[in-house]
Write a protein that holds these residues in place. Structure first.
Motif: not given
Length: 234
Positions: A14-33
């Motif tokens: 939010y603004g200059e504040a970084v909350v998420l750091h290098d988050v990586s993930l993948a989700l397939g069609v029809g998958e629930t995470l």
């Protein structure tokens, strides 16, 4: 399973504040995470970033191969994002039916199907948003996200503050949407066992980074891991 969502090295906040750091993930069609973590670890920020409601500082988000990074929230909805925020954000000055028809897009989900899934809303279709209980507002928020006919449904703490009977009704609906209808979903929830039971995979965030990723069934079977990561036991 074909890939639907791909998030790479995401940095956002939010603004200059970084909350998420290098988050990586993948989700397939029809998958629930199931997206889990203690309070303040970045779960809502992640959902809001996918929906376009934060500032993205770096990384990449793609849905079905289409880059979302520079798209406004309404453009992301058109691209296939259905969002149920914590605040619900229903149009309180409109009726239940007007809330649904105002955002409806062509596809398999329409107001009639929403009413079939949530009979309470059918009984109150002429009521204003201000005349609904908290549980009914949440049902309407879910229904409104569905009639956009998304490819990916984002649910941010859909069970928060609701009576147990409403929680069970919403869980049945979410199970139907994801399991029976095959709609991909990311669900943030403070009741991990309830959501893990209807999810395929899980990711746990801590201080804005991914600290655990596994199948939902594997995490359900390890209460000691749940206790360590979230401070909750089975």
């Amino acid at each position: 399973m074909p890939e639907l969502l791909k998030v790479e090295a995401l940095r956002a906040g939010y603004g200059e504040a970084v909350v998420l750091h290098d988050v990586s993930l993948a989700l397939g069609v029809g998958e629930t995470l199931a997206l889990l973590g203690r309070n303040g670890t970045g779960k809502t920020t992640f959902i809001n970033t996918l929906a376009g409601a934060t500032r993205q500082h770096g990384g990449r988000i793609a849905l079905g191969g289409v880059a979302l990074d520079r798209l406004a929230p309404h453009q992301r909805a058109a691209a296939g994002i259905g969002w149920v925020p914590q605040e619900r954000n229903i149009f309180k000055s409109l009726t239940v039916h007007e809330n649904l028809t105002a955002v409806e897009r062509p596809g398999p989900w329409n107001p009639r199907r929403v009413y079939e899934m949530f009979p309470r809303l059918a009984e109150r279709k002429g009521n204003l948003g201000t005349q609904l209980s908290g549980g009914e507002q949440q049902m309407l928020a879910v229904g409104r996200a569905l009639v956009v006919n998304p490819r990916l449904l984002l649910l941010d703490e859909p069970l928060e503050g609701l009576a147990p009977i409403i929680v069970e009704e919403l869980l049945r609906a979410i199970r139907r949407i994801t399991r029976d209808e095959g709609l991909a979903a990311i669900i943030v929830e403070q009741h991990p066992q309830a959501i893990l039971a209807i999810s395929d995979r899980t990711v746990v965030l801590d201080h804005g980074t991914v600290v655990h990723a596994d199948s939902a069934s594997a995490l359900r079977a390890q209460p000691e891991v749940l206790e360590r990561l979230l401070g909750v036991a089975r």
